[in-house]
Scaffold this active site. Structure first.
Site, PDB file in Angstrom:
ATOM      1  N   HIS A 161       2.597  -6.033   3.703  1.00  0.00           N
ATOM      2  CA  HIS A 161       2.157  -7.103   4.600  1.00  0.00           C
ATOM      3  C   HIS A 161       2.438  -8.424   3.895  1.00  0.00           C
ATOM      4  CE1 HIS A 161      -1.369  -9.517   6.530  1.00  0.00           C
ATOM      5  NE2 HIS A 161      -0.228  -9.744   7.172  1.00  0.00           N
ATOM      6  N   LYS A 181      -2.926  -5.725  -4.204  1.00  0.00           N
ATOM      7  CA  LYS A 181      -3.333  -6.865  -3.393  1.00  0.00           C
ATOM      8  C   LYS A 181      -2.705  -8.154  -3.903  1.00  0.00           C
ATOM      9  CE  LYS A 181      -5.842  -7.101  -0.515  1.00  0.00           C
ATOM     10  NZ  LYS A 181      -5.579  -7.043   0.947  1.00  0.00           N
ATOM     11  N   HIS A 198      -2.464  -6.937  15.462  1.00  0.00           N
ATOM     12  CA  HIS A 198      -1.626  -6.888  14.250  1.00  0.00           C
ATOM     13  C   HIS A 198      -2.366  -6.251  13.082  1.00  0.00           C
ATOM     14  CE1 HIS A 198      -4.070 -10.090  12.656  1.00  0.00           C
ATOM     15  NE2 HIS A 198      -3.229 -10.433  11.704  1.00  0.00           N
ATOM     16  N   ASN A 258       3.601 -13.319  13.645  1.00  0.00           N
ATOM     17  CA  ASN A 258       3.326 -14.754  13.819  1.00  0.00           C
ATOM     18  C   ASN A 258       4.617 -15.437  14.253  1.00  0.00           C
ATOM     19  OD1 ASN A 258       0.727 -14.380  12.882  1.00  0.00           O
ATOM     20  ND2 ASN A 258       0.910 -15.701  11.103  1.00  0.00           N
ATOM     21  N   GLU A 281       0.840  -1.196   0.000  1.00  0.00           N
ATOM     22  CA  GLU A 281       0.000   0.000   0.000  1.00  0.00           C
ATOM     23  C   GLU A 281       0.875   1.246   0.000  1.00  0.00           C
ATOM     24  OE1 GLU A 281      -3.831  -0.207   2.057  1.00  0.00           O
ATOM     25  OE2 GLU A 281      -3.203   1.536   3.215  1.00  0.00           O
TER      26      GLU A 281
END
Length: 385
Positions: free
Chosen positions: A164, A384, A311, A256, A150
């Site tokens: 991400h 995306k 998160h 994670n 982004e």
């Protein structure tokens, strides 16, 4: 924060029943130390909720880390301002990013260079060594699902970009392999309840636990370098369009993972599954959904959450429900009205539409005892996975 039971603390105002039941299962875990913590973005996961935090004594649980080991965030502030980045120039940059960063199931056509592959610890592993050659094509790729790139602006009109992504197929292979090992071991010891709840563990000191920890660390390093390589390609894309482009700083974090930390007067294995470290002074990233704000935050070191925070915004509907109830027209119009360059084109894009996620500002408000806001970022364009 409120107590759901004697040892379940919840920062989520309206948690899913399934996530709460998973927290109840963890609260009965024979290796649990202290509280189970549910972050504001919590929702049902596999065994442990996404947005869940728990500490185990002398044990590690692959399912409390998840399949995308080392999944996390990277944010970079640039020297550009929104006055320089017009819509046409933004589209040019995003086009170049798509040329350089494979998304979804796509990989690079040639093996990529990265310092991670010079690490000799690969040679002493089972899964990572087997996946070594494949990983060299996967590094520097975004992946699918909720992964994204982004381009954003802060409240002073400085331009940022955010990534991400995680350890790609490498992390999943490691997670699946050691979860099977954990199930086998726990069935042998007749620990049927934790096996049935998908919370099987590897006792610290066993070869299996050592193997998982070693391979988890490789996956964490791979995920970190994966984001760094993509960031370099993104910066190259900006530089092709803006000759005076430069980056000012970078933040790169995991959400994670499991780590040995000191809590409750002893060293315990803290598992963060869709949760971010928020020790006092630690800088973190809490992204919103496509079309909403994201935040750079600073941890307050709240021990009751095991020094953790959310998160992201967290899902409020499943991927299937999003495709069944949302429409391409409405979600696309919502982003168009905000002036965001996006890629919602068909029903398959709706699982990551803005309306599938919780309100990020409510999520931030629910954890004001965990973090403080440093920077608020608004989206300009989204790529995306």
């Amino acid at each position: 924060m409120r107590k759901l039971s004697d040892n379940i603390l919840c920062w989520c105002g309206n948690p899913e029943e399934g996530a709460v039941q998973q927290a109840v299962n963890i609260s009965k875990h024979p290796w649990l130390v202290g509280n189970v913590c549910l972050m504001p973005d919590t929702h049902v996961g596999y065994g442990m909720p996404i947005g869940g935090v728990a500490a185990l004594d002398n044990a590690i649980c692959p399912n409390m880390v998840g399949v995308d080991i080392g999944c996390g965030m990277l944010a970079v502030k640039t020297n550009l301002t929104t006055e320089q980045v017009t819509i046409d120039l933004l589209k040019r940059v995003m086009g170049k990013i798509r040329e350089q960063v494979p998304v979804g199931f796509n990989h690079h056509n040639t093996q990529q260079l990265s310092p991670i592959f010079a690490d000799e610890s690969w040679n002493h592993t089972t899964v990572c060594l087997r996946e070594f050659e494949s990983a060299r094509y996967q590094i520097g790729t975004l992946g699918g699902g909720n992964h994204f790139i982004e381009i954003q602006r802060d409240e002073n009109n400085n331009v940022w970009f955010m990534i991400h992504s995680g350890s790609r197929n490498l992390g999943k292979k490691v997670a699946d392999f050691y979860n099977r090992k954990a199930k086998e071991m726990c069935k042998f010891w007749k620990q049927n309840e934790i096996v049935n709840n998908d919370l099987a563990i590897l006792p610290i000191g066993t070869n299996e636990a050592r193997g998982y920890i070693d391979e988890m660390k490789i996956c964490l390093n791979f995920a970190y370098e994966n984001r760094m390589l993509m960031a370099q390609r993104i910066m190259d894309s900006f530089a092709d369009v803006f000759p005076d482009f430069n980056n000012l700083n970078a933040i790169n974090i995991h959400h994670n993972y499991a780590a040995l930390e000191h809590h409750f007067g002893r060293d315990v294995w803290v598992h963060r599954k869709g949760a971010t470290l928020a020790r006092e002074g630690t800088i973190g990233i809490i992204p919103g959904s496509q079309g909403t704000c994201s935040y750079i935050v600073e941890g307050l070191g709240n021990e009751s959450s095991l020094c953790s925070c959310s998160h992201g915004a967290g899902r409020k509907m499943s991927r299937m429900k999003a495709k069944q109830t949302l429409t391409v027209e409405e979600e696309s119009k919502r982003l168009n009205d905000l002036g965001i360059v996006h890629s919602i084109r068909n029903i398959n894009d709706l699982d990551e539409a803005p309306s599938a996620y919780k309100d990020i500002d409510s999520v931030i408000e629910e954890q004001k005892d965990l973090v403080k806001i440093l920077v608020k970022l608004s989206p300009l364009g989204v790529v995306k996975g």
